[in-house]
Scaffold this active site. Structure first.
Site, mmCIF file in Angstrom:
data_model
loop_
_atom_site.group_PDB
_atom_site.id
_atom_site.type_symbol
_atom_site.label_atom_id
_atom_site.label_comp_id
_atom_site.label_asym_id
_atom_site.label_seq_id
_atom_site.Cartn_x
_atom_site.Cartn_y
_atom_site.Cartn_z
ATOM 1 N N GLY A 156 0.857 -1.189 0.000
ATOM 2 C CA GLY A 156 0.000 0.000 0.000
ATOM 3 C C GLY A 156 0.891 1.235 0.000
ATOM 4 N N ARG A 179 -2.232 -8.578 -2.443
ATOM 5 C CA ARG A 179 -3.311 -9.293 -3.125
ATOM 6 C C ARG A 179 -3.425 -8.846 -4.581
ATOM 7 N NH1 ARG A 179 -8.222 -8.826 0.929
ATOM 8 N NH2 ARG A 179 -7.167 -6.841 1.092
ATOM 9 N N ARG A 240 0.347 -4.386 12.263
ATOM 10 C CA ARG A 240 -0.526 -4.545 13.431
ATOM 11 C C ARG A 240 -0.138 -5.835 14.126
ATOM 12 N NH1 ARG A 240 -1.884 -0.182 13.488
ATOM 13 N NH2 ARG A 240 -3.937 0.792 13.452
ATOM 14 N N GLU A 269 -1.047 -5.795 22.596
ATOM 15 C CA GLU A 269 -0.304 -4.655 23.133
ATOM 16 C C GLU A 269 -1.213 -3.779 23.997
ATOM 17 O OE1 GLU A 269 0.823 -3.191 19.150
ATOM 18 O OE2 GLU A 269 -0.264 -1.350 19.624
ATOM 19 N N HIS A 287 4.954 0.756 19.509
ATOM 20 C CA HIS A 287 3.995 1.272 18.518
ATOM 21 C C HIS A 287 4.194 2.780 18.274
ATOM 22 C CE1 HIS A 287 -0.215 0.408 16.640
ATOM 23 N NE2 HIS A 287 0.445 1.336 15.948
HETATM 24 C C1 8YV Z 1 -1.126 5.239 15.413
HETATM 25 C C2 8YV Z 1 -1.193 3.464 13.606
HETATM 26 O O1 8YV Z 1 -0.150 5.770 16.221
HETATM 27 O O2 8YV Z 1 -2.244 5.006 12.193
HETATM 28 C C3 8YV Z 1 -2.158 3.842 12.560
HETATM 29 O O3 8YV Z 1 -2.868 2.948 12.076
HETATM 30 O O4 8YV Z 1 -0.986 2.333 13.873
HETATM 31 C C4 8YV Z 1 -0.428 4.500 14.345
HETATM 32 O O5 8YV Z 1 0.041 5.450 13.451
HETATM 33 C C5 8YV Z 1 -2.075 4.576 16.301
HETATM 34 O O6 8YV Z 1 -2.878 3.608 15.749
HETATM 35 C C6 8YV Z 1 -2.968 5.647 16.870
HETATM 36 O O7 8YV Z 1 -3.825 5.096 17.735
#
Ligand code: 8YV
Length: 327
Positions: A156, A179, A240, A269, A287
């Site tokens: 992506g 995909r 993730r 997490e 993260h």
């Molecule tokens: C964020 C992320 O910090 O944007 C996303 O999907 O994983 C991170 O950039 C986080 O999810 C914010 O809650």
């Protein structure tokens, strides 16, 4: 007419929240601890919109309990925490925050991959423990990035930004699996070649995982996949938790199936699998791939732009279910 009420469920920059205060009644979470879903439901009573982050779960149960809700705006690009079809079915607009974090997140993915390949944190810990007594020809000898094959799982926006860095900056041959294959005019500038997933695993010297989490990407990388990889390879996950089977990864890292891993995201997490904590050949970060001040501001600003547009008859810039607006 009274102003609509909105809830800012995650603490963010005050001046950005002030943009909401100019238009709406605003209730904020002033702590960095997210609310439980029951607490979120309680505070959402009478609220037309909510600003959330990646850890806040929006599902059918919450939507049914919050009938006034019209817009859910996350400051994250990932939205696996939001049941978008359930929102659409109830006429609730959902927006995320793509693009503004792409380059920052790709920078971090590259940094984590480099730290992993060149054993930066492991060697720093050794030095801090006072164990550096002499030079040795193989002391913390790692793997090169330049010229090595970069494997990107999930091509992506962020995957492409990582591929571009590898291709243009480090002379890395780039292979990827996604995909859908990119059109040739997009593959060309990235020097990227599409391959089947197993071939990607077999050929990559450094594998970076950038696929969104969904039921179909759950444990996309487990024991079988890790055992296809080179013994000298590294794996970096900035996507993730849950895309990688953390218990399997820890076991294979300990067994020497692959050389090392860099992980910014984890299953469950902020708890991290204890077996991963026990591995020395893994770089662990909490993260933070999108965490620069400029980018976190841009993400927050975009969520606020979306929320304002959604509740004032405008066109939210990054709606995930814009069909709701036509109703
Ligand atoms: C964020 C992320 O910090 O944007 C996303 O999907 O994983 C991170 O950039 C986080 O999810 C914010 O809650």
């Amino acid at each position: 007419m009274s102003k609509p009420s909105v809830l800012v469920a995650r603490k963010t920059f005050d001046d950005i929240v002030d943009r909401l205060r100019q238009r709406f009644e605003v209730e904020t979470n002033d702590s960095d601890t997210g609310w439980s879903q029951d607490e979120l439901i309680r505070r959402l009573q009478g609220k037309a919109g909510v600003y959330i982050a990646g850890g806040d779960k929006i599902d059918a149960k919450l939507l049914d309990a919050c009938p006034d809700l019209k817009a859910v705006c996350t400051m994250a690009v990932g939205y696996n925490n939001i049941d978008v079809p359930a929102c659409t079915a109830r006429g609730v607009l959902v927006t995320n925050a793509p693009d503004v974090l792409t380059e920052t997140t790709a920078d971090f993915g590259f940094a984590l991959m480099m730290a992993t390949a060149r054993r930066i944190t492991e060697s720093e810990h050794f030095l801090r423990r006072g164990e550096w007594k002499q030079w040795s020809v193989t002391m913390f000898a790692g793997a090169d990035l330049h010229g090595a094959t970069l494997g990107v799982l999930g091509m992506g926006r962020i995957g492409a930004a990582i591929a571009r860095r590898g291709h243009l900056g480090f002379g890395m041959p780039v292979i990827y699996h996604n995909r859908s294959r990119l059109p040739a005019d997009q593959e060309g500038p990235l020097g990227a070649q599409w391959v089947e997933k197993d071939e990607l695993l077999q050929r990559a010297d450094h594998l970076v995982i950038v696929v969104p989490y969904s039921a179909s990407s759950h444990h996309l990388i487990g024991q079988r996949e890790l055992r296809l990889m080179k013994k000298t390879a590294t794996l970096t996950n900035i996507a993730r938790g849950g895309v990688v089977d953390d218990a399997a990864l820890a076991a294979e890292l300990q067994a020497g199936t692959i050389a090392a891993a860099g992980l910014d995201v984890f299953e469950g997490e902020p708890t991290v699998h204890p077996a991963l904590l026990a591995c020395t050949n893994v770089v662990l970060t909490p993260h933070i791939a999108s965490a620069t001040i400029a980018t976190r501001r841009a993400m927050s600003d975009l969520a606020v732009d979306n929320l304002i547009a959604a509740l004032t008859g405008g066109v939210p810039p990054t709606a995930l279910n814009p069909e709701v607006l036509k109703r």
